[in-house]
Motif scaffolding. Structure first.
Motif, PDB file in Angstrom:
ATOM      1  N   ARG A 134     -12.673  39.192   6.970  1.00 27.92           N
ATOM      2  CA  ARG A 134     -13.826  39.825   6.332  1.00 27.92           C
ATOM      3  C   ARG A 134     -13.397  40.329   4.960  1.00 27.92           C
ATOM      4  O   ARG A 134     -12.388  41.026   4.829  1.00 27.92           O
ATOM      5  CB  ARG A 134     -14.348  40.983   7.174  1.00 27.92           C
ATOM      6  N   ALA A 135     -14.151  39.964   3.965  1.00 32.50           N
ATOM      7  CA  ALA A 135     -13.825  40.352   2.593  1.00 32.50           C
ATOM      8  C   ALA A 135     -15.118  40.559   1.819  1.00 32.50           C
ATOM      9  O   ALA A 135     -16.199  40.172   2.265  1.00 32.50           O
ATOM     10  CB  ALA A 135     -12.964  39.290   1.922  1.00 32.50           C
ATOM     11  N   ALA A 136     -14.988  41.178   0.642  1.00 31.21           N
ATOM     12  CA  ALA A 136     -16.156  41.434  -0.201  1.00 31.21           C
ATOM     13  C   ALA A 136     -15.792  41.216  -1.656  1.00 31.21           C
ATOM     14  O   ALA A 136     -14.644  41.410  -2.064  1.00 31.21           O
ATOM     15  CB  ALA A 136     -16.682  42.852   0.004  1.00 31.21           C
ATOM     16  N   ALA A 137     -16.782  40.816  -2.429  1.00 32.47           N
ATOM     17  CA  ALA A 137     -16.609  40.607  -3.863  1.00 32.47           C
ATOM     18  C   ALA A 137     -17.742  41.276  -4.617  1.00 32.47           C
ATOM     19  O   ALA A 137     -18.880  41.314  -4.142  1.00 32.47           O
ATOM     20  CB  ALA A 137     -16.582  39.115  -4.187  1.00 32.47           C
ATOM     21  N   LEU A 138     -17.402  41.812  -5.794  1.00 30.70           N
ATOM     22  CA  LEU A 138     -18.393  42.365  -6.705  1.00 30.70           C
ATOM     23  C   LEU A 138     -18.281  41.622  -8.028  1.00 30.70           C
ATOM     24  O   LEU A 138     -17.175  41.432  -8.549  1.00 30.70           O
ATOM     25  CB  LEU A 138     -18.178  43.865  -6.933  1.00 30.70           C
ATOM     26  N   ASP A 139     -19.411  41.226  -8.553  1.00 31.20           N
ATOM     27  CA  ASP A 139     -19.506  40.521  -9.835  1.00 31.20           C
ATOM     28  C   ASP A 139     -20.203  41.468 -10.809  1.00 31.20           C
ATOM     29  O   ASP A 139     -21.402  41.741 -10.671  1.00 31.20           O
ATOM     30  CB  ASP A 139     -20.293  39.221  -9.630  1.00 31.20           C
ATOM     31  N   LEU A 140     -19.431  41.976 -11.785  1.00 30.10           N
ATOM     32  CA  LEU A 140     -19.962  42.925 -12.765  1.00 30.10           C
ATOM     33  C   LEU A 140     -20.223  42.188 -14.077  1.00 30.10           C
ATOM     34  O   LEU A 140     -19.300  41.905 -14.842  1.00 30.10           O
ATOM     35  CB  LEU A 140     -18.969  44.067 -12.979  1.00 30.10           C
ATOM     36  N   GLY A 141     -21.492  41.860 -14.330  1.00 27.00           N
ATOM     37  CA  GLY A 141     -21.852  41.100 -15.514  1.00 27.00           C
ATOM     38  C   GLY A 141     -22.504  41.950 -16.588  1.00 27.00           C
ATOM     39  O   GLY A 141     -22.565  43.184 -16.488  1.00 27.00           O
ATOM     40  N   SER A 142     -23.006  41.295 -17.606  1.00 28.16           N
ATOM     41  CA  SER A 142     -23.666  41.996 -18.704  1.00 28.16           C
ATOM     42  C   SER A 142     -25.024  42.545 -18.299  1.00 28.16           C
ATOM     43  O   SER A 142     -25.530  43.487 -18.916  1.00 28.16           O
ATOM     44  CB  SER A 142     -23.839  41.049 -19.894  1.00 28.16           C
ATOM     45  N   ASN A 143     -25.620  41.955 -17.260  1.00 31.69           N
ATOM     46  CA  ASN A 143     -26.931  42.379 -16.804  1.00 31.69           C
ATOM     47  C   ASN A 143     -26.876  43.002 -15.416  1.00 31.69           C
ATOM     48  O   ASN A 143     -27.386  44.091 -15.196  1.00 31.69           O
ATOM     49  CB  ASN A 143     -27.895  41.195 -16.799  1.00 31.69           C
ATOM     50  N   THR A 144     -26.231  42.314 -14.478  1.00 29.89           N
ATOM     51  CA  THR A 144     -26.277  42.742 -13.092  1.00 29.89           C
ATOM     52  C   THR A 144     -24.909  43.104 -12.525  1.00 29.89           C
ATOM     53  O   THR A 144     -23.868  42.758 -13.071  1.00 29.89           O
ATOM     54  CB  THR A 144     -26.874  41.628 -12.206  1.00 29.89           C
ATOM     55  N   LEU A 145     -24.964  43.787 -11.396  1.00 28.69           N
ATOM     56  CA  LEU A 145     -23.819  44.008 -10.526  1.00 28.69           C
ATOM     57  C   LEU A 145     -24.236  43.489  -9.159  1.00 28.69           C
ATOM     58  O   LEU A 145     -25.267  43.906  -8.618  1.00 28.69           O
ATOM     59  CB  LEU A 145     -23.465  45.496 -10.437  1.00 28.69           C
ATOM     60  N   ARG A 146     -23.435  42.570  -8.605  1.00 29.06           N
ATOM     61  CA  ARG A 146     -23.797  41.958  -7.329  1.00 29.06           C
ATOM     62  C   ARG A 146     -22.676  42.138  -6.308  1.00 29.06           C
ATOM     63  O   ARG A 146     -21.497  42.184  -6.666  1.00 29.06           O
ATOM     64  CB  ARG A 146     -24.079  40.466  -7.503  1.00 29.06           C
ATOM     65  N   LEU A 147     -23.070  42.229  -5.057  1.00 33.80           N
ATOM     66  CA  LEU A 147     -22.141  42.370  -3.939  1.00 33.80           C
ATOM     67  C   LEU A 147     -22.369  41.254  -2.937  1.00 33.80           C
ATOM     68  O   LEU A 147     -23.513  40.902  -2.620  1.00 33.80           O
ATOM     69  CB  LEU A 147     -22.362  43.717  -3.232  1.00 33.80           C
ATOM     70  N   LEU A 200     -27.689  43.922  -4.978  1.00 32.44           N
ATOM     71  CA  LEU A 200     -28.015  43.569  -6.356  1.00 32.44           C
ATOM     72  C   LEU A 200     -28.493  44.802  -7.091  1.00 32.44           C
ATOM     73  O   LEU A 200     -29.401  45.498  -6.634  1.00 32.44           O
ATOM     74  CB  LEU A 200     -29.104  42.483  -6.403  1.00 32.44           C
ATOM     75  N   ALA A 201     -27.874  45.101  -8.229  1.00 33.02           N
ATOM     76  CA  ALA A 201     -28.286  46.208  -9.092  1.00 33.02           C
ATOM     77  C   ALA A 201     -28.291  45.704 -10.529  1.00 33.02           C
ATOM     78  O   ALA A 201     -27.682  44.687 -10.844  1.00 33.02           O
ATOM     79  CB  ALA A 201     -27.337  47.392  -8.941  1.00 33.02           C
ATOM     80  N   THR A 202     -28.980  46.431 -11.387  1.00 32.46           N
ATOM     81  CA  THR A 202     -29.107  46.004 -12.777  1.00 32.46           C
ATOM     82  C   THR A 202     -28.717  47.147 -13.713  1.00 32.46           C
ATOM     83  O   THR A 202     -29.567  47.751 -14.381  1.00 32.46           O
ATOM     84  CB  THR A 202     -30.556  45.540 -13.077  1.00 32.46           C
ATOM     85  N   PHE A 229     -21.844  50.076  -3.306  1.00 29.35           N
ATOM     86  CA  PHE A 229     -21.595  48.734  -2.771  1.00 29.35           C
ATOM     87  C   PHE A 229     -20.251  48.666  -2.043  1.00 29.35           C
ATOM     88  O   PHE A 229     -20.131  48.024  -1.001  1.00 29.35           O
ATOM     89  CB  PHE A 229     -21.634  47.696  -3.895  1.00 29.35           C
ATOM     90  N   VAL A 230     -19.242  49.317  -2.598  1.00 26.18           N
ATOM     91  CA  VAL A 230     -17.930  49.335  -1.941  1.00 26.18           C
ATOM     92  C   VAL A 230     -18.032  50.032  -0.584  1.00 26.18           C
ATOM     93  O   VAL A 230     -17.458  49.564   0.418  1.00 26.18           O
ATOM     94  CB  VAL A 230     -16.872  50.011  -2.831  1.00 26.18           C
ATOM     95  N   ALA A 231     -18.776  51.118  -0.533  1.00 30.91           N
ATOM     96  CA  ALA A 231     -18.962  51.829   0.738  1.00 30.91           C
ATOM     97  C   ALA A 231     -19.657  50.932   1.756  1.00 30.91           C
ATOM     98  O   ALA A 231     -19.276  50.904   2.942  1.00 30.91           O
ATOM     99  CB  ALA A 231     -19.759  53.114   0.507  1.00 30.91           C
ATOM    100  N   ARG A 232     -20.669  50.178   1.315  1.00 29.10           N
ATOM    101  CA  ARG A 232     -21.373  49.248   2.212  1.00 29.10           C
ATOM    102  C   ARG A 232     -20.430  48.173   2.716  1.00 29.10           C
ATOM    103  O   ARG A 232     -20.451  47.801   3.893  1.00 29.10           O
ATOM    104  CB  ARG A 232     -22.550  48.598   1.493  1.00 29.10           C
ATOM    105  N   ALA A 233     -19.607  47.652   1.810  1.00 30.16           N
ATOM    106  CA  ALA A 233     -18.677  46.585   2.182  1.00 30.16           C
ATOM    107  C   ALA A 233     -17.656  47.068   3.199  1.00 30.16           C
ATOM    108  O   ALA A 233     -17.364  46.388   4.192  1.00 30.16           O
ATOM    109  CB  ALA A 233     -17.979  46.052   0.940  1.00 30.16           C
ATOM    110  N   ARG A 234     -17.094  48.249   2.962  1.00 28.36           N
ATOM    111  CA  ARG A 234     -16.106  48.792   3.890  1.00 28.36           C
ATOM    112  C   ARG A 234     -16.751  49.076   5.257  1.00 28.36           C
ATOM    113  O   ARG A 234     -16.154  48.808   6.306  1.00 28.36           O
ATOM    114  CB  ARG A 234     -15.506  50.075   3.325  1.00 28.36           C
ATOM    115  N   LYS A 235     -17.974  49.597   5.254  1.00 29.68           N
ATOM    116  CA  LYS A 235     -18.675  49.873   6.500  1.00 29.68           C
ATOM    117  C   LYS A 235     -18.931  48.585   7.273  1.00 29.68           C
ATOM    118  O   LYS A 235     -18.929  48.580   8.521  1.00 29.68           O
ATOM    119  CB  LYS A 235     -20.001  50.588   6.199  1.00 29.68           C
ATOM    120  N   ALA A 236     -19.149  47.486   6.542  1.00 37.65           N
ATOM    121  CA  ALA A 236     -19.384  46.185   7.178  1.00 37.65           C
ATOM    122  C   ALA A 236     -18.103  45.550   7.694  1.00 37.65           C
ATOM    123  O   ALA A 236     -18.145  44.497   8.327  1.00 37.65           O
ATOM    124  CB  ALA A 236     -20.068  45.240   6.188  1.00 37.65           C
TER     125      ALA A 236
END
Length: 323
Positions: free
Chosen positions: A12-25, A54-56, A84-91
């Motif tokens: 089980r792993a998680a990734a976050l993509d921090l872009g110019s517009n969005t942050l995704r998990l 998904l956040a903006t 998002f990190v808290a959600r990922a760890r909880k999952a």
């Protein structure tokens, strides 16, 4: 045939993509990872989604080369990343990785902000990707989901601050290209009216064509488009009211449909555009610019359609983190 293989235990792993517009998990449980790439296609990666987000925060807001990230955008990005990190760890994610793109590449304090996120949120990995590395990871993520032939297929990842363009199989001398052309930056530079004026639209189209001109003449038979603009376009064509990545991936969209959506949205004021983008209303102020970039690329390469993909950089970061 070319073989790219990644392997590891089911985890089980998680990734976050921090872009110019969005942050995704994306948090997922992955089976041993193997991507086999050849001219006839790729073997899909099998995984079960544990959590998505998904956040903006719009980290690239008002950013100039060498300038600093907007304080409000940094605060929003930090707070959403923490959630998002808290959600990922909880999952149950055993490993959480973050990858930042054009805004943090461009900003004087971008690397420092990513280092702060790594330390404060206790991330296993947090990096600012080079344009070439971003392209490679986008390709990896797309390959895990794409159907159909890859011969002379090219991938376009149109983001908020940059666009990454690359062949889907490395059988050409051409290297991945990262262009400072994105939906946020193009909108901020050229959109002055609500809705955009004809002059605004013409200026955006000219700039997109100018930036893309170095890619003219490439041997393109198929265009595959990933990231938020492509996903939003697919959602509009399908009439989606909620996010459904499974329906977006591998959707064939004609240039006629793209131009129809572009013309319709460009004629609407922002409030009406938000209603039209039911599953991603926060993209309403930059969707016209994003579609303009895709349309210019299709014109440049003489493409009558494209394959839309939701999968891309986020999945590539996830796959790479467990490889």
């Amino acid at each position: 045939m070319q073989h790219n293989r990644r392997s590891g235990d089911t985890r089980r792993a998680a990734a976050l993509d921090l872009g110019s517009n969005t942050l995704r998990l994306l948090a997922a449980e992955l089976e041993p990872l193997q991507v086999v790439v050849g001219p006839m296609g790729a073997k899909p990666v099998k995984y079960s989604v544990l959590a998505r987000g998904l956040a903006t925060p719009r980290l690239g807001r008002g950013l100039t080369q060498g300038g600093k990230l907007d304080a409000g955008a940094k605060k929003a990005a930090f707070e959403k990343a923490a959630a998002f990190v808290a959600r990922a760890r909880k999952a149950g994610a055993e490993r959480v990785s973050l990858a930042a793109t054009q805004a943090c590449r461009k900003a004087a304090d971008g690397a420092g902000f990513v280092a702060e996120l790594k330390c404060e949120l206790k991330l296993d990995s947090a990096v600012v990707l080079s344009g070439e590395k971003e392209a490679a990871l986008s390709r990896l993520g797309v390959m895990g989901h794409l159907h159909g032939p890859l011969e002379a297929a090219w991938l376009a990842d149109v983001g908020g601050g940059s666009s990454e363009i690359m062949p889907l199989v490395n059988s050409y001398a051409a290297r991945p290209v990262s262009l400072p052309l994105g939906a946020v930056s193009l909108s901020e530079a050229y959109v002055n009216g609500d809705p955009p004026t004809r002059a605004d639209l013409a200026a955006m189209a000219r700039e997109a064509r100018r930036r893309l001109e170095p890619l003219a003449g490439l041997p393109v038979r198929r265009l595959v488009a990933t990231a938020g603009t492509a996903a939003a376009l697919a959602g509009l064509v399908l009439g989606l009211e909620e996010y459904q990545p499974g329906r977006i991936n591998n959707l064939a969209v004609s240039r006629e449909d793209l131009r129809g959506q572009l013309e319709r949205l460009a004629a609407l004021p922002l409030a009406a555009r938000k209603k039209a983008l039911k599953f991603d209303p926060k993209r309403a102020d930059i969707i016209v610019a994003g579609l303009t970039i895709l349309d210019a690329l299709m014109e440049l390469w003489g493409q009558k359609g494209l394959t839309a993909m939701d999968a891309g950089l986020l999945e590539g970061v996830l796959f790479d983190s467990v490889a």
